[in-house]
Write a protein that holds these residues in place. Sequence first.
Motif, PDB file in Angstrom:
ATOM      1  N   PHE A  70       0.953  -1.229   0.269  1.00  0.00           N
ATOM      2  CA  PHE A  70       0.141  -0.480  -0.151  1.00  0.00           C
ATOM      3  C   PHE A  70       1.339   1.038   0.136  1.00  0.00           C
ATOM      4  CE2 PHE A  70      -2.225  -3.433   1.960  1.00  0.00           C
ATOM      5  CZ  PHE A  70      -3.840  -3.492   1.535  1.00  0.00           C
ATOM      6  N   SER A  71       0.329   2.312  -1.440  1.00  0.00           N
ATOM      7  CA  SER A  71       1.228   3.105  -1.353  1.00  0.00           C
ATOM      8  C   SER A  71       0.867   4.047  -1.247  1.00  0.00           C
ATOM      9  CB  SER A  71       1.811   3.051  -2.981  1.00  0.00           C
ATOM     10  OG  SER A  71       2.809   4.448  -3.141  1.00  0.00           O
ATOM     11  N   ARG A  72       1.783   5.934  -0.329  1.00  0.00           N
ATOM     12  CA  ARG A  72       0.984   6.928  -0.680  1.00  0.00           C
ATOM     13  C   ARG A  72       2.259   7.788  -0.399  1.00  0.00           C
ATOM     14  NH1 ARG A  72      -2.114  10.497   2.990  1.00  0.00           N
ATOM     15  NH2 ARG A  72      -0.942  12.448   3.298  1.00  0.00           N
ATOM     16  N   ARG A  73       1.352   8.919  -2.223  1.00  0.00           N
ATOM     17  CA  ARG A  73       2.905   9.745  -2.530  1.00  0.00           C
ATOM     18  C   ARG A  73       2.622  10.726  -1.585  1.00  0.00           C
ATOM     19  NH1 ARG A  73       3.828   9.670  -8.786  1.00  0.00           N
ATOM     20  NH2 ARG A  73       4.741   7.758  -7.561  1.00  0.00           N
ATOM     21  N   GLU A 123      -6.953  -5.170   5.560  1.00  0.00           N
ATOM     22  CA  GLU A 123      -6.494  -6.448   6.493  1.00  0.00           C
ATOM     23  C   GLU A 123      -5.367  -7.096   6.254  1.00  0.00           C
ATOM     24  OE1 GLU A 123      -9.958  -8.755   6.878  1.00  0.00           O
ATOM     25  OE2 GLU A 123     -11.162  -8.018   7.334  1.00  0.00           O
ATOM     26  N   GLY A 124      -4.961  -7.493   7.111  1.00  0.00           N
ATOM     27  CA  GLY A 124      -3.636  -8.170   6.637  1.00  0.00           C
ATOM     28  C   GLY A 124      -2.137  -7.169   6.554  1.00  0.00           C
ATOM     29  N   VAL A 125      -2.798  -6.126   6.981  1.00  0.00           N
ATOM     30  CA  VAL A 125      -0.704  -5.157   6.716  1.00  0.00           C
ATOM     31  C   VAL A 125      -0.151  -5.287   7.612  1.00  0.00           C
ATOM     32  CG1 VAL A 125      -0.573  -2.602   6.208  1.00  0.00           C
ATOM     33  CG2 VAL A 125      -3.350  -3.219   5.521  1.00  0.00           C
ATOM     34  N   ASP A 126       1.067  -4.749   7.620  1.00  0.00           N
ATOM     35  CA  ASP A 126       2.402  -4.962   8.706  1.00  0.00           C
ATOM     36  C   ASP A 126       2.333  -4.248   8.950  1.00  0.00           C
ATOM     37  OD1 ASP A 126       4.153  -5.562  10.112  1.00  0.00           O
ATOM     38  OD2 ASP A 126       5.704  -6.296   7.741  1.00  0.00           O
ATOM     39  N   PHE A 127       2.166  -3.130   9.349  1.00  0.00           N
ATOM     40  CA  PHE A 127       2.808  -2.502  10.699  1.00  0.00           C
ATOM     41  C   PHE A 127       3.856  -1.949  11.221  1.00  0.00           C
ATOM     42  CE2 PHE A 127      -2.300  -2.363   9.810  1.00  0.00           C
ATOM     43  CZ  PHE A 127      -1.949  -0.704   8.834  1.00  0.00           C
ATOM     44  N   GLN A 128       4.653  -3.208  11.703  1.00  0.00           N
ATOM     45  CA  GLN A 128       5.915  -2.862  12.088  1.00  0.00           C
ATOM     46  C   GLN A 128       7.561  -3.132  10.719  1.00  0.00           C
ATOM     47  OE1 GLN A 128       5.104  -4.050  15.577  1.00  0.00           O
ATOM     48  NE2 GLN A 128       3.412  -4.111  14.440  1.00  0.00           N
ATOM     49  N   THR A 129       6.942  -2.327   9.861  1.00  0.00           N
ATOM     50  CA  THR A 129       8.048  -2.217   9.390  1.00  0.00           C
ATOM     51  C   THR A 129       7.308  -1.483   7.908  1.00  0.00           C
ATOM     52  OG1 THR A 129       7.859  -4.421   7.626  1.00  0.00           O
ATOM     53  CG2 THR A 129       9.409  -4.492   9.730  1.00  0.00           C
ATOM     54  N   TYR A 130       7.992  -0.761   7.446  1.00  0.00           N
ATOM     55  CA  TYR A 130       7.574   0.456   5.883  1.00  0.00           C
ATOM     56  C   TYR A 130       8.679   0.658   5.520  1.00  0.00           C
ATOM     57  CZ  TYR A 130       9.206   4.256   8.943  1.00  0.00           C
ATOM     58  OH  TYR A 130      10.043   5.358   9.124  1.00  0.00           O
ATOM     59  N   TRP A 135       5.175   2.790   2.497  1.00  0.00           N
ATOM     60  CA  TRP A 135       4.572   2.041   1.596  1.00  0.00           C
ATOM     61  C   TRP A 135       4.566   0.989   2.937  1.00  0.00           C
ATOM     62  CZ3 TRP A 135       8.225  -0.404  -2.827  1.00  0.00           C
ATOM     63  CH2 TRP A 135       8.675  -0.047  -3.474  1.00  0.00           C
ATOM     64  N   PHE A 136       3.606   0.503   3.031  1.00  0.00           N
ATOM     65  CA  PHE A 136       3.220  -0.515   3.626  1.00  0.00           C
ATOM     66  C   PHE A 136       3.015  -1.878   2.965  1.00  0.00           C
ATOM     67  CE2 PHE A 136       1.891   2.641   7.293  1.00  0.00           C
ATOM     68  CZ  PHE A 136       3.032   2.063   8.824  1.00  0.00           C
ATOM     69  N   MET A 137       3.711  -2.957   3.698  1.00  0.00           N
ATOM     70  CA  MET A 137       3.364  -4.630   2.554  1.00  0.00           C
ATOM     71  C   MET A 137       2.111  -5.371   3.380  1.00  0.00           C
ATOM     72  SD  MET A 137       7.479  -6.030   3.364  1.00  0.00           S
ATOM     73  CE  MET A 137       7.682  -4.885   4.637  1.00  0.00           C
ATOM     74  N   LYS A 138       2.090  -5.789   2.484  1.00  0.00           N
ATOM     75  CA  LYS A 138       0.197  -6.853   2.691  1.00  0.00           C
ATOM     76  C   LYS A 138       1.007  -8.132   3.173  1.00  0.00           C
ATOM     77  CE  LYS A 138      -3.799  -8.037   1.457  1.00  0.00           C
ATOM     78  NZ  LYS A 138      -5.501  -7.481   0.371  1.00  0.00           N
ATOM     79  N   LYS A 139       0.675  -8.757   3.944  1.00  0.00           N
ATOM     80  CA  LYS A 139       1.285 -10.097   3.937  1.00  0.00           C
ATOM     81  C   LYS A 139       0.255 -11.004   3.268  1.00  0.00           C
ATOM     82  CE  LYS A 139       0.552  -8.641   9.353  1.00  0.00           C
ATOM     83  NZ  LYS A 139       0.607  -9.248  10.649  1.00  0.00           N
ATOM     84  N   ASP A 140       1.643 -12.014   3.315  1.00  0.00           N
ATOM     85  CA  ASP A 140       1.191 -13.240   2.714  1.00  0.00           C
ATOM     86  C   ASP A 140       0.322 -13.957   3.295  1.00  0.00           C
ATOM     87  OD1 ASP A 140       0.717 -15.353   1.154  1.00  0.00           O
ATOM     88  OD2 ASP A 140       2.881 -16.518   0.749  1.00  0.00           O
ATOM     89  N   MET A 141      -1.231 -14.326   2.702  1.00  0.00           N
ATOM     90  CA  MET A 141      -2.495 -14.931   3.601  1.00  0.00           C
ATOM     91  C   MET A 141      -2.836 -16.446   3.348  1.00  0.00           C
ATOM     92  SD  MET A 141      -3.210 -12.175   5.228  1.00  0.00           S
ATOM     93  CE  MET A 141      -4.909 -12.340   6.616  1.00  0.00           C
TER      94      MET A 141
END
Length: 239
Positions: A176-179, A206-213, A232-238
């Motif tokens: 997920f990207s914010r510019r 849902e399923g977003v990794d907020f621990q790293t970016y 960017w926040f990464m989406k976890k592999d579900m």
Amino acid sequence: MTGATVFSRSLVYNLYFSDSLAYIRHTRYTTATSFSTHSPTMWTFAALALLAQVCHVTLAIEMAPYNLVNSAETYEERVYPAQKWVTTSHLSISHHEATSDVMFRKLFNYIDGQNDAAMKIDMTSPVTTLVIPGEGPNCENNFTMSFYVPAAHQDNPPTPTNPEVNIEHRPELHVFSRRFHGFANDEDWIINAAQLHDDLVAAGEEGVDFQTYYTVGYDSPFVIIGRNNEVWFMKKDMN
């Protein structure tokens, strides 16, 4: 190698590893000496020629490919396919200290020929930096900066000769990207990461990794107007 590529590499080196103020003063003096006896028309022509060169270089830089999944009002959802990136890491409290000189210099040296093929490799975009925050406010963060390996070298990229630089086989990355725009400092990255966090939570993602970016840069310092940065926040592999 094209003329634009040579100019691009030289430009990036001068921007990051020379005294910028001295460079500007030297350029101003040289230009003034060269055109002091000419009409204002010559000044206009020179300015337009330089602008054309900078625009040409910007357009010539290869971008890492991705697929757009969704576009919301304040962020995008993307998938970057598995690709190779050249990467290096550094521990620091300051994002600026880690990225502006230490890591960038190592990666630039790799594309400038510090590899087992002594090969010059084109600069690409974006430059990504994975941030793993420290456990406390005064703890060092783990920063990992990466350059995308151009498509021409994806199958067999030259091996770095610096043991602190590695070829990363980055798996598919769902982000997920914010510019945002302008020259980014440490506070800008944190503020925009926090805003992206709030927007994703509010949207029920849902399923977003907020621990790293990731912090992501697209432009050289020569770009003054319309600079593009992303977090960017990464989406976890579900699966």
